[in-house]
Design a protein around this motif. Structure first.
Motif, PDB file in Angstrom:
ATOM      1  N   GLU A 160      -7.745  -1.043   5.168  1.00 56.76           N
ATOM      2  CA  GLU A 160      -8.272  -1.477   3.804  1.00 56.76           C
ATOM      3  C   GLU A 160      -7.806  -0.656   2.712  1.00 56.76           C
ATOM      4  OE1 GLU A 160     -12.316  -3.297   1.554  1.00 56.76           O
ATOM      5  OE2 GLU A 160     -12.371  -2.030   3.228  1.00 56.76           O
ATOM      6  N   GLU A 161      -8.048   0.772   2.918  1.00 60.91           N
ATOM      7  CA  GLU A 161      -7.627   1.601   1.775  1.00 60.91           C
ATOM      8  C   GLU A 161      -6.260   1.656   1.583  1.00 60.91           C
ATOM      9  OE1 GLU A 161      -9.307   5.659   2.381  1.00 60.91           O
ATOM     10  OE2 GLU A 161     -11.418   4.829   2.541  1.00 60.91           O
ATOM     11  N   LEU A 162      -5.409   1.690   2.640  1.00 60.40           N
ATOM     12  CA  LEU A 162      -3.977   1.722   2.520  1.00 60.40           C
ATOM     13  C   LEU A 162      -3.474   0.288   1.713  1.00 60.40           C
ATOM     14  CD1 LEU A 162      -1.201   2.621   3.120  1.00 60.40           C
ATOM     15  CD2 LEU A 162      -1.280   1.453   5.501  1.00 60.40           C
ATOM     16  N   LYS A 202      -3.417  -7.647  -0.969  1.00 63.50           N
ATOM     17  CA  LYS A 202      -4.690  -8.385  -0.600  1.00 63.50           C
ATOM     18  C   LYS A 202      -4.377  -9.550   0.348  1.00 63.50           C
ATOM     19  CE  LYS A 202      -6.928  -7.021  -5.032  1.00 63.50           C
ATOM     20  NZ  LYS A 202      -7.384  -7.599  -6.468  1.00 63.50           N
ATOM     21  N   ASP A 257      -5.265  -1.326  -0.356  1.00 55.76           N
ATOM     22  CA  ASP A 257      -5.829  -1.072  -1.834  1.00 55.76           C
ATOM     23  C   ASP A 257      -4.592  -0.123  -2.742  1.00 55.76           C
ATOM     24  OD1 ASP A 257      -7.865  -2.680  -1.627  1.00 55.76           O
ATOM     25  OD2 ASP A 257      -9.181  -1.022  -1.343  1.00 55.76           O
ATOM     26  N   THR A 258      -3.933   0.794  -1.841  1.00 55.61           N
ATOM     27  CA  THR A 258      -3.171   1.746  -2.500  1.00 55.61           C
ATOM     28  C   THR A 258      -1.759   1.026  -2.653  1.00 55.61           C
ATOM     29  OG1 THR A 258      -4.106   3.628  -1.273  1.00 55.61           O
ATOM     30  CG2 THR A 258      -1.989   3.943  -2.095  1.00 55.61           C
ATOM     31  N   ILE A 259      -1.438   0.283  -1.942  1.00 56.50           N
ATOM     32  CA  ILE A 259      -0.045  -0.407  -2.061  1.00 56.50           C
ATOM     33  C   ILE A 259      -0.302  -1.708  -2.867  1.00 56.50           C
ATOM     34  CG2 ILE A 259       1.047   0.797  -0.263  1.00 56.50           C
ATOM     35  CD1 ILE A 259       0.684  -1.612   1.523  1.00 56.50           C
ATOM     36  N   GLY A 260      -1.380  -2.281  -3.118  1.00 58.36           N
ATOM     37  CA  GLY A 260      -1.606  -3.395  -3.774  1.00 58.36           C
ATOM     38  C   GLY A 260      -1.422  -4.645  -3.085  1.00 58.36           C
TER      39      GLY A 260
END
Length: 284
Positions: free
Chosen positions: A146-148, A155, A150-153
């Motif tokens: 999930e965090e990865l 969804k 979010d980092t690369i945008g």
């Protein structure tokens, strides 16, 4: 004199092709050794690497089952285990094979999780002194990226029906309900595992924490726990097969070199794939 030699040469020339054919036929059909004059009566089946598919070994077991010349089998295991269904398939195929001819399972390296499950119905289980046995347990895992994302945008967009349809997703943290559902699944599989081990090995199901619970045993401790029958090397395992098969002239079937090479190549390839890709599924 020269006339006689000429006639011999002429006869050879006229019959050369026929003589060549007979020579080739003789070489092809003639046994290469005395062992081939008598068919093999014992066979080794290898279970190596992660258990991700059982089709190849099941076919080999089926062929041995149907071959009346083979009187006994050595199941040589060096595997960390793997997926649940193929491990169970192998276990029950060995159980069926044992009804017709003796099977000795030998731990030449690792006999853990699914590969131990595969061995439980053998007449005798023997482990190399340096082998690892046990790890009777079930695991299900997945990454949380999930965090990865979010980092690369990135969804996800999901349409689903059913509360647990997304259970095990790697795109977010699991909900409490999803985790409970997956825990029920692993618990059911684990109970099946220990029940079959206890039944096959004559162990007390009430004391399963002593021999199961994902304990990893040395060969000696595995024997003390009742998971194996003897500690020994391969020659002793083969001798046990010969004894149980009651053969006075043991002849072990040799695998074709090309076939053996391809199997080893495939096993190494599967191990590499497992290192790179790990999907969500229950595993032994």
């Amino acid at each position: 004199m020269f006339s006689a030699i000429g006639k011999v040469i002429k006869w050879i020339g006229q019959h050369f092709l026929g003589m060549l054919f007979l020579l080739i036929a003789f070489v092809v059909l003639m046994p290469t050794s005395t062992t081939e004059l008598k068919p093999a009566n014992l066979q080794e089946i290898q279970l190596s690497g992660p258990i991700m598919d059982a089709d190849v070994i099941l076919k080999e077991i089926e062929e041995v089952q149907k071959d009346p010349k083979i009187k006994g089998v050595l199941l040589n295991i060096n595997s960390p285990g793997g997926a649940v269904p193929p491990s169970i398939e192998i276990a029950y195929a060995i159980k069926a094979l044992k009804e017709h001819k003796p099977v000795v399972a030998y731990a030449s390296g690792m006999m853990t999780s699914g590969s131990y499950y595969a061995s439980i119905h053998a007449n005798t289980i023997i482990a190399n002194p340096g082998s690892i046995v046990g790890s009777i347990g079930v695991i299900m895992e997945s990454a949380n990226v999930e965090e990865l994302m979010d980092t690369i945008g990135v969804k996800t967009q999901i349409v689903k029906q059913g509360t647990y349809k997304e259970a095990g997703t790697p795109t977010r943290e699991w909900t409490t309900e999803e985790r409970a559902e997956l825990e029920r699944l692993t618990k059911d599989t684990y109970e099946l595992f220990i029940h079959d081990v206890a039944d096959a090995r004559g162990l007390d199901l009430k004391h399963s924490k002593e021999y199961a619970d994902a304990h990893i045993f040395s060969a000696k401790r595995a024997k003390d726990a009742g998971l194996i029958d003897h500690v020994g090397v391969k020659s002793q395992a083969k001798a046990e097969v010969e004894k149980l098969a009651n053969v006075t002239d043991p002849r072990w079937k040799e695998k074709d070199k090309l076939e053996s090479f391809m199997e080893q190549f495939a096993t190494k390839g599967m191990m590499q794939l497992q290192n790179y890709f790990y999907g969500l599924k229950a595993s032994f």
